[in-house]
Design a protein around this motif. Sequence first.
Motif, PDB file in Angstrom:
ATOM      1  N   TYR A   1     -45.706  -3.282 106.007  1.00  0.00           N
ATOM      2  CA  TYR A   1     -45.609  -1.829 105.871  1.00  0.00           C
ATOM      3  C   TYR A   1     -45.931  -1.376 104.445  1.00  0.00           C
ATOM      4  CZ  TYR A   1     -43.655  -0.881 110.526  1.00  0.00           C
ATOM      5  OH  TYR A   1     -43.476  -0.728 111.872  1.00  0.00           O
TER       6      TYR A   1
ATOM      7  N   PHE B   1     -45.335   7.644 105.669  1.00  0.00           N
ATOM      8  CA  PHE B   1     -44.581   7.293 106.881  1.00  0.00           C
ATOM      9  C   PHE B   1     -44.366   5.773 106.969  1.00  0.00           C
ATOM     10  CE2 PHE B   1     -45.387   5.819 111.308  1.00  0.00           C
ATOM     11  CZ  PHE B   1     -44.108   6.042 111.810  1.00  0.00           C
TER      12      PHE B   1
ATOM     13  N   ALA C   1     -41.968   4.479 104.291  1.00  0.00           N
ATOM     14  CA  ALA C   1     -40.564   4.749 104.637  1.00  0.00           C
ATOM     15  C   ALA C   1     -40.074   3.757 105.689  1.00  0.00           C
ATOM     16  CB  ALA C   1     -40.430   6.186 105.138  1.00  0.00           C
ATOM     17  N   CYS C   2     -40.956   3.465 106.672  1.00  0.00           N
ATOM     18  CA  CYS C   2     -40.572   2.481 107.705  1.00  0.00           C
ATOM     19  C   CYS C   2     -40.316   1.115 107.083  1.00  0.00           C
ATOM     20  CB  CYS C   2     -41.666   2.379 108.761  1.00  0.00           C
ATOM     21  SG  CYS C   2     -41.805   3.862 109.799  1.00  0.00           S
TER      22      CYS C   2
ATOM     23  N   GLY D   1     -39.135   0.633 104.184  1.00  0.00           N
ATOM     24  CA  GLY D   1     -37.837   0.715 103.526  1.00  0.00           C
ATOM     25  C   GLY D   1     -36.691   0.465 104.486  1.00  0.00           C
ATOM     26  N   THR D   2     -36.803   0.918 105.721  1.00  0.00           N
ATOM     27  CA  THR D   2     -35.738   0.698 106.709  1.00  0.00           C
ATOM     28  C   THR D   2     -35.563  -0.782 106.999  1.00  0.00           C
ATOM     29  OG1 THR D   2     -37.272   1.007 108.554  1.00  0.00           O
ATOM     30  CG2 THR D   2     -36.139   2.957 107.744  1.00  0.00           C
TER      31      THR D   2
ATOM     32  N   VAL E   1     -32.037   6.217 103.934  1.00  0.00           N
ATOM     33  CA  VAL E   1     -33.413   5.723 104.093  1.00  0.00           C
ATOM     34  C   VAL E   1     -33.956   6.095 105.464  1.00  0.00           C
ATOM     35  CG1 VAL E   1     -34.823   3.644 104.227  1.00  0.00           C
ATOM     36  CG2 VAL E   1     -33.090   3.851 102.439  1.00  0.00           C
ATOM     37  N   LYS E   2     -33.110   5.962 106.486  1.00  0.00           N
ATOM     38  CA  LYS E   2     -33.583   6.311 107.831  1.00  0.00           C
ATOM     39  C   LYS E   2     -33.815   7.810 107.970  1.00  0.00           C
ATOM     40  CE  LYS E   2     -31.771   2.407 110.484  1.00  0.00           C
ATOM     41  NZ  LYS E   2     -30.958   1.990 111.642  1.00  0.00           N
TER      42      LYS E   2
ATOM     43  N   THR F   1     -37.086   8.509 106.427  1.00  0.00           N
ATOM     44  CA  THR F   1     -38.123   8.027 107.352  1.00  0.00           C
ATOM     45  C   THR F   1     -38.298   8.994 108.509  1.00  0.00           C
ATOM     46  OG1 THR F   1     -37.575   5.741 106.777  1.00  0.00           O
ATOM     47  CG2 THR F   1     -38.832   6.095 108.787  1.00  0.00           C
TER      48      THR F   1
ATOM     49  N   VAL G   1     -40.207  12.116 107.282  1.00  0.00           N
ATOM     50  CA  VAL G   1     -41.632  11.826 107.088  1.00  0.00           C
ATOM     51  C   VAL G   1     -42.322  11.630 108.447  1.00  0.00           C
ATOM     52  CG1 VAL G   1     -43.278  10.184 106.139  1.00  0.00           C
ATOM     53  CG2 VAL G   1     -41.277  10.850 104.802  1.00  0.00           C
ATOM     54  N   SER G   2     -41.646  10.976 109.361  1.00  0.00           N
ATOM     55  CA  SER G   2     -42.229  10.719 110.675  1.00  0.00           C
ATOM     56  C   SER G   2     -42.474  12.016 111.437  1.00  0.00           C
ATOM     57  CB  SER G   2     -41.303   9.802 111.485  1.00  0.00           C
ATOM     58  OG  SER G   2     -41.099   8.588 110.802  1.00  0.00           O
TER      59      SER G   2
END
Length: 533
Positions: free
Chosen positions: A41, A70, A73-74, A76-77, A96-97, A100, A103-104
């Motif tokens: 990612y 996007f 951020a994914c 980062g999860t 973090v979620k 995400t 952004v998603s």
Amino acid sequence: MESVFAAFWSGNYSPHGYCLFWQPQLLWTHIIADALIALSYFSIPIALVALVRSRKDLAFGWVFWCFALFILACGGTHVMAIVTLFYPLYGLEAVVKLVTAIVSVTTAILLWPLLPTLVRMPSAEKLKEANGQLAAMVEQRDAALAELKHEVAQRETVEAALLQAQKLEAVGQLTGGIAHDFNNLLQAIAGNLELIARKPDDADRVIRWTSSALDAVERGRQLTGQLLAFSSKQRLDVKSVRLAELIGGMAGLIERAVAPLSRVRIERIDPVWNVQTDALQLELAVLNLAFNARDAMPEGGMLTVSAELRSGKVAPDLPPGDYVALRVEDTGMGMPPEVAARAVEPFFSTKGVGKGTGMGLSMAFGVMRQSGGTLLIESGVGKGTAITLVLPIATLEPRRDVQDDAARDERISLAGKTIALVDDDAHVRASLAEMLRAAGANVEEAADGAAGVALVQTRRFDALVVDFAMPELSGSEVADQVAATNPDLPVILITGFADSNKLDAIASPNVNILRKPFESHELLRKIRDIARR
């Protein structure tokens, strides 16, 4: 209820690894999988950013930036998933979620409206097909351009032929008057020569008779010069022209054009007015206007030539400026408005078949336009016609050929010079040889081109005088053959030939051209100036 939520937000939780019973196999499976997903990612956004930065022309580049955020951020999860195996940082994981999710959702909101546009974008096959069509269009354009160039060349050829025909028509219209003038000149020359033959010892009278004969020759030279200028293939040469001198010099031609029933009045033209045009083409234009005036005055009348200075916006199709308006006015039948409106159209004529090409006014109009001027028509039935040739004032002074009159009386000696003389006309050759010997030169003669080439090879000559127009071997061919073996020998081509293109094609620096008829001092001076030392 509050106790339940309080317990939920209390933060007193165990690490996520506790849920996996701290089994190494499960822990390492989660760690490795989440680490690989996170690394992937994180690498994908780097590739997307590099693509957008290197392809600034890429359509919808901002979409790639959204995808990069996007995916970042994914990633980062998944990193947080590894962390929470050992540390219960579920609050940070929630943040973090949440980022995400934002952004998603934002990327999805931006992407869906863009989807129809992306669907309509052409595929590689369609782009290839479009490129093929574009290439075909380019080929068609190139073919059309080539055809257009060919048509332009054909049009220029036709225009040149029509202009040449118009010139020859003008010469033909002058034939009767020219024949009369030449007969008068020949009569003057023959009469004076006969008087000289009868009383050769009367020095004073011989000088007077000789001068009279030479004057007739000079008038004939001017007349033939004008005819050759009209009939030859001349290149358009727009330059500064003295209008008063030009009109004054062709006054005789204008009078012959309207003779014998009509008269000509040429009003004074200011000698300081210089115009920008081609002198020969302007002469032909004025001559054609004179022919038109003669035809419009079958019972006779008056043709008036005048000029005036005009400034400002003198015509709708000309920019403001300073112009000279040359006016050619007759007292003839005039033209109705519908005829005057079409008068400058090529081949338009109200004359009968065989009485004109209908190119006179059209040619005059074309010359004016190429000179930066125009042509104006004023006419009415029964009121005569006035054609005005509007020409721009020239900013430069014309070149003036200054002839030293004292040079005529200069005694030129060619003593010690040996001249080769080649001419197929025995009478001309004899007179030229006598002229050169009288100046002290040694002269060797040849009656044709081949004999001339052989003669030059027998000894050293200081100059070669050769006629241009000879059968079998012309003067230019003689000059070429002589230059091959004797490149330093100066050559004088004497000619009455009209085709300037053939004369211009003679490129040798040692070849000089002298046009017939010429006076003795012209030939002697030219030989003196170029003969080998």
